[in-house]
Structures are given as C-alpha cells and as structure tokens.
Design an enzyme around this catalytic site. Structure first.
Site, PDB file in Angstrom:
ATOM      1  N   CYS A  90      14.968   1.247  14.364  1.00 41.04           N
ATOM      2  CA  CYS A  90      14.283  -0.032  14.584  1.00 41.04           C
ATOM      3  C   CYS A  90      14.446  -0.471  16.016  1.00 41.04           C
ATOM      4  O   CYS A  90      15.190  -1.421  16.305  1.00 41.04           O
ATOM      5  CB  CYS A  90      14.834  -1.072  13.625  1.00 41.04           C
ATOM      6  SG  CYS A  90      14.310  -0.680  11.977  1.00 41.04           S
ATOM      7  N   GLU A  91      13.813   0.241  16.902  1.00 38.35           N
ATOM      8  CA  GLU A  91      13.930  -0.049  18.320  1.00 38.35           C
ATOM      9  C   GLU A  91      12.751   0.637  19.005  1.00 38.35           C
ATOM     10  O   GLU A  91      12.589   1.852  18.876  1.00 38.35           O
ATOM     11  CB  GLU A  91      15.271   0.525  18.820  1.00 38.35           C
ATOM     12  CG  GLU A  91      15.520   0.230  20.243  1.00 38.35           C
ATOM     13  CD  GLU A  91      17.009   0.019  20.563  1.00 38.35           C
ATOM     14  OE1 GLU A  91      17.783  -0.378  19.659  1.00 38.35           O
ATOM     15  OE2 GLU A  91      17.360   0.240  21.711  1.00 38.35           O
TER      16      GLU A  91
ATOM     17  N   PRO B 127      32.644  24.050  32.603  1.00 36.85           N
ATOM     18  CA  PRO B 127      31.283  23.700  32.225  1.00 36.85           C
ATOM     19  C   PRO B 127      31.192  23.230  30.773  1.00 36.85           C
ATOM     20  O   PRO B 127      31.950  23.698  29.909  1.00 36.85           O
ATOM     21  CB  PRO B 127      30.515  25.012  32.403  1.00 36.85           C
ATOM     22  CG  PRO B 127      31.546  26.076  32.244  1.00 36.85           C
ATOM     23  CD  PRO B 127      32.842  25.509  32.717  1.00 36.85           C
ATOM     24  N   GLY B 128      30.280  22.323  30.511  1.00 44.20           N
ATOM     25  CA  GLY B 128      30.033  21.873  29.141  1.00 44.20           C
ATOM     26  C   GLY B 128      28.588  22.141  28.777  1.00 44.20           C
ATOM     27  O   GLY B 128      28.262  23.038  27.997  1.00 44.20           O
TER      28      GLY B 128
HETATM   29  N1  LLP Z   1      34.609  18.052  33.645  1.00 42.10           N
HETATM   30  C1  LLP Z   1      34.640  16.715  33.707  1.00 42.10           C
HETATM   31  C2  LLP Z   1      35.813  16.062  34.238  1.00 42.10           C
HETATM   32  C3  LLP Z   1      33.549  15.979  33.250  1.00 42.10           C
HETATM   33  O1  LLP Z   1      33.587  14.656  33.329  1.00 42.10           O
HETATM   34  C4  LLP Z   1      32.421  16.650  32.717  1.00 42.10           C
HETATM   35  C5  LLP Z   1      31.282  15.898  32.206  1.00 42.10           C
HETATM   36  C6  LLP Z   1      32.452  18.047  32.661  1.00 42.10           C
HETATM   37  C7  LLP Z   1      33.557  18.716  33.141  1.00 42.10           C
HETATM   38  C8  LLP Z   1      31.313  18.848  32.090  1.00 42.10           C
HETATM   39  O2  LLP Z   1      30.154  18.710  32.842  1.00 42.10           O
HETATM   40  P1  LLP Z   1      28.841  19.567  32.457  1.00 42.10           P
HETATM   41  O3  LLP Z   1      29.139  21.006  32.757  1.00 42.10           O
HETATM   42  O4  LLP Z   1      28.564  19.339  31.038  1.00 42.10           O
HETATM   43  O5  LLP Z   1      27.797  19.027  33.350  1.00 42.10           O
HETATM   44  N2  LLP Z   1      26.473  12.392  28.544  1.00 42.10           N
HETATM   45  C9  LLP Z   1      25.848  12.877  29.765  1.00 42.10           C
HETATM   46  C10 LLP Z   1      26.737  13.845  30.493  1.00 42.10           C
HETATM   47  C11 LLP Z   1      28.075  13.255  30.857  1.00 42.10           C
HETATM   48  C12 LLP Z   1      28.956  14.246  31.553  1.00 42.10           C
HETATM   49  C13 LLP Z   1      30.352  13.770  31.528  1.00 42.10           C
HETATM   50  N3  LLP Z   1      31.269  14.637  32.153  1.00 42.10           N
HETATM   51  C14 LLP Z   1      24.518  13.516  29.424  1.00 42.10           C
HETATM   52  O6  LLP Z   1      24.153  13.543  28.252  1.00 42.10           O
HETATM   53  O7  LLP Z   1      23.799  13.964  30.315  1.00 42.10           O
END
Ligand code: LLP
Length: 472
Positions: free
Chosen positions: A393-394, A323-324
């Site tokens: 500026c957007e 998770p991120g």
């Molecule tokens: N593992 C892989 C292979 C991934 O590509 C990602 C996220 C994660 C784990 C983590 O996913 P999470 O738990 O954070 O949902 N920039 C976008 C999100 C892009 C996610 C990319 N991959 C946003 O701001 O919503």
C-alpha cells in the site's frame, strides 16, 4: 557485450548470455542471469536445470531461486584470481550482509572463503554454517558490548571502527575475556581512506565524511593505544570505499593509501601484516551496466598492492578483500506471479505481482533499475511496455518502470534478475507480508534454504495485554 538479438523480434531470450565462452570462464557479475540459465523445449526459463514455473508450483511465489553453480563460480573466481595475481598470502571473505543465511555462508566457506559479519545474528549464522572462527571478521560502527564479547570469545577477528570498540576491547581484556587464556584478541583497524567513488550516495563509505572507521589523522593515537594494550594485537588495517563500483581506479588508489598507513602502524611496533581492501565490485543489473570482471578487479588490486609495497620497501602483507554483491547478486532471481492489471489509456499500464518492496526494497530505496522477463513465454515478442508494481500500500512500490514484456495474464510467472544481494537481507514484513522462501537449485535438484514465513509466524511475537484502555 550488447545483449540484443541481432535478428528477429526482441524477446526474453535477449537476456540470456550471448557469450561463446565456457561457463567457468565467464565472470558472473557481467551477466544478467545466473550462468545456468537456459530455455527448455516448452519455452520456459530454467535455472540450475529446474524449470522456474515448476518451482513456483511447488514452493509458491514470490520465490528467491539461488543457483549454486553461479555462487560457486564467483567464489572460486575470486579465490583463484587472488592466488594467481598476488605473490603473497590472500584470503577472500564473503560480506554476508549481502545475504546471510546458513546455506550461502556454508557454500562460500566450502569454497575456502571467510566471512565478514556485522551483528551477533550474522556471527551466529556464520558459526552455525561451519565457518572457522579464525576466518570470521566482525565489523560495525556501533557494536554492542555483548556482540564484541561474543566475537572475542568465539575467536573472530574484530575490525575496530572507533574508540568505543577499542575501549570496550581493552576493558574486556582487563576482565580476562579472550578466546584462549592469555591469547591477545586479533584486531584490524578500519579507517576512512579519503577516496571517493562514483556510486549512490547511500552506499559510499570511503570519503572522509563517513560514519565508518577512524579518521586517518587519528591513526597515530590509535596505534599507540593498541601498542600499550597487552590483550590486543593489531594484525592489520581495513578500508572499504563503497559498493556497486564500475571503475578499478579507486581500489588501485586505495592500495597506496592503505600501505602507507600500514607502514605507520609498523613504526609503532605492531605486528600489522594484513590489509583488507573491502568489497565494492559492481554487477550488471541492466544491459548498460558494464562492471569490470572479477579477474580484472583482482589483478588491478594485486599489482597496485605489490607496487605500493615496493615503493615503501614493505614485505607483502596478507591481502584480504570482502565482496558481497558481486559474489551472490547474479546467482539469484526472484519469481513472482502476475495478478491484477490496471490500464490507464494513454498514460500507463500497471501489472501487479504478489511481492514488491518487502522482498526487494532496492528500487524504492536507491531507485535501482532491474530487468524482468516472463518465465513461461521466453520467446514471445516484447510487445508491451508496462510498469511492474508490487502489492504494497504505497504508490512508490514499483519494481520496474516501463518494463518490456510480452502480453501477460494473471498467473504468468515473472522473473526479476540479479536479486541475490541486498534483497533477502533487506526484506521486511511491511503490510504484514510474510517473507518469501528461498530455494537452492543445482543440476535439476532443488532444496529449500529459507522456509517461507507464514502469517502465524508474524503474529508469534505479538502480545495482547489482558486489559487495554484502563482508566484510573
Ligand atoms: N565491506 C564493508 C565494510 C561493507 O560495508 C560492505 C557493504 C561490503 C564489504 C560489501 O560490499 P559489496 O561488495 O557488496 O559492494 N544495501 C545497499 C548496499 C550496502 C552496502 C553496505 N556495505 C544496496 O542494496 O545497494
């Protein structure tokens, strides 16, 4: 949980959790504000025992304010839930793309988490933060040879996404590039599981039409290739289906798909004993967002993996997830200072702040909706409907459309909630705006974890040729 006050006029107080549960048993991804958020006797918002307005006075704005207690709570809840619900070995990784910096990686690692990285920059950040290389997993759909070499020699596990990865790894193996002489490189194979989920199109990854991972129909060939490469050891499989997901069903279904693929890998005599089911659990950005708790997500996955193993008569593999957003998202808020106001009678009022799409590109990129509160007048009634605009500026640089706020003046401090994930990590210098500082707060203590950039920093990489416009 509905976050509206039952009596009185709505105010910023409505964003504070109404949960009666002790802090440690609340799932932070279901809250709008960090777990330690409170309002002090001066009617000001505090995070981690620090008054937000005082932090802005000391460190300036925009300012990312990261609450250590919330980040530790999400990390330990993930770790403990997998230990509780899964009878085999488990390892939670932090997907550092959400926010890669030394302090965040070091906190995650100190809670026992490993790290998922996608570039040499993220690898070096994790290593310098003290993460053990055997807990670093290197992803990406276009890794460079140099990046792969760095990951291999550092002792990271490589998540092979495509034939380019495998062939580069095999070539490096033939050249004797390894972490320890004679030791094969640990490889996980990523494939597209063919599972769709309901989220923004840009952040779906599990469907067959995706740039990531091997096509499931090519897995036989992949397993054969690795089984014939003595420098590579296929330790398991990986799949990630998307991000900001509010259902548990897609991950439940993924368990069967990935266990089936693991059975196939083992039929090639590969030592495949690990599965990684990716990340993706959503968080609450607004009152209407209703993600499952970390515990429920983990429990669903663990029981689905155990059931799939029973069906395929397979021993429990080591279970990883990464998770991120749900680890770091809710732990941080961004503080801004209010500047100019434009009132268009009968149309709209724009209230501009000193940051915007350069520190939070998510509204303009994914039409993401955020909540905002006035940190220096938390109980003032929310009498105004204003559009909080960034300074870029957007015209599309709008942080929050139709926000409910008290009457604000220049100098007031606004706080946008749940900005820990994909804000700092996606920040830019658009309009040559320096990126904000980030501070870590805990029990009234504050430490800078990312220094504020200066205009001079931005000029550091520019070079002016001595002679311009030379004509022959
Ligand atoms: N593992 C892989 C292979 C991934 O590509 C990602 C996220 C994660 C784990 C983590 O996913 P999470 O738990 O954070 O949902 N920039 C976008 C999100 C892009 C996610 C990319 N991959 C946003 O701001 O919503």
């Amino acid at each position: 949980m509905v976050l509206t006050q039952s009596i009185g006029v709505e105010s910023g107080l409505q964003y504070l959790s109404e949960s009666q549960e002790p802090r440690e048993s609340r799932s932070p991804n279901q809250e709008l504000l960090p777990l330690t958020a409170s309002v002090n006797s001066r009617d000001r918002l505090e995070i981690g025992g620090c008054e937000v307005t005082a932090l802005v006075e000391q460190f300036g704005s925009p300012l990312y304010i990261l609450d250590e207690e919330t980040l530790r709570a999400t990390s330990s809840q993930y770790r403990d839930a997998f230990k509780r619900y899964y009878p085999g070995e488990s390892q939670v990784l932090y997907a550092s793309k959400a926010w890669s910096c030394l302090a965040v990686c070091a906190i995650a690692a100190s809670e026992g988490l490993g790290i998922d990285v996608v570039s040499s920059g993220e690898i070096k950040t994790a290593l310098q933060a003290g993460v053990e290389p055997d807990k670093i997993y290197f992803h990406g759909n276009n890794k460079s040879r140099t990046e792969i070499e760095l990951a291999v020699t550092s002792g990271c596990t490589i998540v092979a996404d495509n034939w380019w990865d495998l062939k580069t790894l095999a070539e490096l193996g033939k050249l004797g590039v390894s972490h320890k002489a004679g030791e094969p490189t640990r490889v996980m194979v990523r494939f597209t599981p063919g599972i769709e989920c309901h989220t923004h199109d840009y952040i779906k990854t599990g469907q067959i039409d995706s740039k990531f991972g091997f096509d499931p129909n090519s897995l036989g060939e992949v397993f054969k290739f690795i089984s014939e490469e003595p420098s590579l050891s296929c330790v398991g499989l990986h799949a990630h289906i998307g991000s900001q997901i509010f259902e548990v069903q897609p991950h439940h279904d993924l368990a069967e798909v990935i266990i089936q693929a693991l059975t196939k890998a083992r039929s090639y005599d590969l030592p495949a004993t690990e599965i990684n089911i990716g990340g993706g659990l959503g968080i609450r950005y607004t009152e209407t967002d209703d993600p499952p708790s970390i515990q429920d997500w983990a429990q669903t996955i663990c029981s689905a993996v155990v059931a799939a193993c029973d069906r395929h008569q397979l021993p429990w593999p080591k279970l990883l997830c990464e998770p991120g957003r749900s680890l770091v998202g809710t732990a941080c808020v961004t503080a801004y200072t209010v500047g100019s106001e434009k009132v268009i009678p009968g149309v709209r009022t724009y209230l501009s702040v000193d940051g915007g799409m350069s520190d939070n590109p998510r509204p303009i990129t994914y039409q993401s909706v955020y909540r905002v509160l006035a940190a220096n007048k938390m109980s003032a009634p929310l009498t105004e409907t204003v559009t909080v605009a960034g300074k870029h500026c957007e015209s599309g640089d709008i942080l929050i459309k139709d926000a409910k706020l008290p009457k604000c003046q220049p100098g007031d401090i606004l706080v946008v909630t749940a900005t820990g994930a994909y804000n700092y990590s996606m920040a830019s210098n658009y309009n040559r705006v320096p990126r904000p500082a980030a501070v870590l707060v805990n029990n009234g203590e504050v430490n800078t974890i990312v220094q504020r950039e200066t205009d001079e920093d931005l000029l550091r990489f520019d070079r002016l040729p001595e002679r311009l416009g030379v004509k022959k």
